[in-house]
Design a protein around this motif. Structure first.
Motif, PDB file in Angstrom:
ATOM      1  N   ARG A   6      -5.319   2.941   8.649  1.00  0.00           N
ATOM      2  CA  ARG A   6      -5.463   2.186   7.012  1.00  0.00           C
ATOM      3  C   ARG A   6      -4.878   1.418   7.265  1.00  0.00           C
ATOM      4  O   ARG A   6      -4.806   0.157   6.304  1.00  0.00           O
ATOM      5  N   ASN A   7      -3.781   1.400   6.994  1.00  0.00           N
ATOM      6  CA  ASN A   7      -2.069   1.295   7.069  1.00  0.00           C
ATOM      7  C   ASN A   7      -1.430   1.033   7.964  1.00  0.00           C
ATOM      8  O   ASN A   7      -0.295   2.231   7.884  1.00  0.00           O
TER       9      ASN A   7
ATOM     10  N   GLU B  22      -5.796   8.703  10.047  1.00  0.00           N
ATOM     11  CA  GLU B  22      -7.093   8.091   8.825  1.00  0.00           C
ATOM     12  C   GLU B  22      -6.269   7.311   8.181  1.00  0.00           C
ATOM     13  O   GLU B  22      -6.178   6.114   8.065  1.00  0.00           O
ATOM     14  N   GLU B  23      -4.776   7.372   7.995  1.00  0.00           N
ATOM     15  CA  GLU B  23      -3.769   6.869   6.834  1.00  0.00           C
ATOM     16  C   GLU B  23      -2.697   5.471   8.162  1.00  0.00           C
ATOM     17  O   GLU B  23      -3.105   4.448   7.539  1.00  0.00           O
TER      18      GLU B  23
ATOM     19  N   THR C 149       0.782  -0.801  -0.018  1.00  0.00           N
ATOM     20  CA  THR C 149       0.179   0.113  -0.159  1.00  0.00           C
ATOM     21  C   THR C 149       0.619   1.143   0.240  1.00  0.00           C
ATOM     22  O   THR C 149       2.070   1.406   1.072  1.00  0.00           O
TER      23      THR C 149
END
Length: 307
Positions: free
Chosen positions: A288-289, A284-285, A9
Motif C-alpha cells: 500500500r505504501n 500489505e502495508e 501516509t
C-alpha cells in the motif's frame, strides 16, 4: 482525509498509537505532526482532560492542523521539546511518539529539493525560514567536511571522490540546482546502483542541512526527562543511523550506548524495552505504501524508580 493522505501516509499507524497505551484523560506528544495521521488517531482516543501537543517546524504541515479542543500545534523543531512543554505548563507526559520519516509531501514537492527525481533549487530545509540550504553546504564546506558528511550520514564508500568532484566543479561555477548537482555526482556511480546511491547522497545532505542527528539526540534526552514513570517512548526509524541512536537511548539511557552498571552488574537505564524485537510493516502495508518498507518501530517504558 484525502488531503492528509496525499501529504503523507502514516506508517505503522495502529501499532505505534496502540503502543502509547493511551488513557482518555492523559497528556501526549507527537513530535512529528507532518500530515497529522498519527495525531488524528491519538485524538480519537482522548476525552475530557486529555491533551495532545504536536510539533512540526515546516509551515506546510500547518495546513493539516486539526480543529480539536484537546489539540495544540507547536510550530517548532522537536529538539525544543523541553522548552515548549514548560511554556505550556506541562511537567510530565504519558507518552511521546516520533515518526522520524520525511513526509512523502517533501519528496514529491519539486520546489523543496529533497528528491533527485525533479530539478529545482538544491534546498532541503524542513524549516524554510532558517538555516543553510543544501546548495550552501555543497558550495562552502571544505572538502574534508563534505567527505565526512557523505561517509557518516550516507555511509557512502566513495565519499572522498564525491567531495573532490564537488569541490572541483564549484571552482568554476556555483552549484545551485538539483540538475547541476546530479551532473557532477551521477558519473561516480554504476548505472545499476545509481538510484540507491543517489538516495544515500541526498539523505546525507538532508541530515546535515537539518542537523537531524543533533536534533534527535536533544529530543530523546528531553523525552526521557519528560515522561512519567510508566510513560512510553514510541519511535519509528527509517535508517541505521537514527535507529542506532534510538536503540542506544532505550537500552542504556544515553545516545552513545555506554551502559552504566550498579554494584551487582545490572545496567542502570531509565527504560524497560517493551519490544525486544523491532516491529516492521507487514506485506500489505508495504504494498500500500512502499515508502514504509524500511520502517522500524521501537517501544520503551520509563521505569517506575527513575523520575
Amino acid at each position: 482525509m484525502k488531503e492528509e493522505i496525499t501529504y503523507h501516509t502514516p506508517v505503522l499507524l495502529m501499532p505505534s498509537v496502540d503502543a502509547m497505551n493511551i488513557r482518555p484523560d492523559g497528556t501526549y506528544v507527537d513530535v512529528t505532526f507532518g500530515g497529522g495521521g498519527h495525531s488524528r488517531e491519538i485524538l480519537s482516543r482522548l476525552e475530557d482532560g486529555g491533551r495532545l501537543l504536536s510539533f512540526d517546524q515546516d509551515e506546510d504541515a500547518e495546513r493539516n492542523i486539526v480543529n480539536n479542543p484537546h489539540f495544540t500545534f507547536v510550530r517548532s523543531n522537536f529538539r525544543y521539546l523541553h522548552n515548549f512543554l514548560r511554556y505550556h505548563g506541562i511537567e510530565k507526559v504519558d507518552a511521546i511518539l516520533a515518526d522520524l520519516g520525511v513526509s512523502s509531501h517533501h519528496f514529491d514537492d519539486s520546489e523543496r529539493g529533497f528528491s533527485f527525481r525533479f530539478d529545482g533549487a538544491l534546498d532541503m530545509r524542513m524549516n524554510k525560514r532558517a538555516g543553510l540550504t543544501a546548495a550552501d553546504i555543497v558550495n562552502t564546506c571544505e572538502e574534508g567536511k563534505l567527505t565526512d558528511i557523505f561517509y557518516l550520514y550516507g555511509e557512502l564508500k566513495n565519499s572522498r571522490k564525491l567531495a573532490s568532484a564537488i569541490v572541483k566543479a564549484r571552482a568554476t561555477q556555483r552549484i545551485a540546482t538539483i540538475g547541476e548537482f546530479l551532473e557532477i555526482v551521477k558519473p561516480l556511480f554504476d548505472r545499476e546502483r545509481e538510484k540507491k546511491e543517489l538516495a544515500k547522497v541526498f539523505q546525507a545532505l538532508r541530515i546535515e542541512v537539518n542537523q537531524e542527528m543533533e536534533a534527535l539526540k536533544e529530543m530523546l534526552y528531553a523525552a526521557t526527562k519528560a515522561l512519567k514513570p510508566g510513560g512510553r517512548l514510541v519511535v519509528i526509524t527509517y535508517h541505521s543511523l537514527e535507529d542506532r541512536i534510538v536503540k542506544n537511548i532505550m537500552k542504556t539511557g544515553n545516545v552513545e550506548g555506554k551502559a552504566e552498571k550498579d554494584f551487582f552488574g545490572n545496567v542502570l537505564t531509565p527504560f524497560r524495552l517493551v519490544n525486544n524485537k523491532v516491529i516492521v510493516p507487514d506485506k500489505e502495508e508495504i504494498e500500500r505504501n512502499p515508502r514504509s518498507r524500511s520502517a522500524k518501530l521501537r517501544i520503551a517504558e520509563k521505569v517506575m524508580n527513575n523520575q
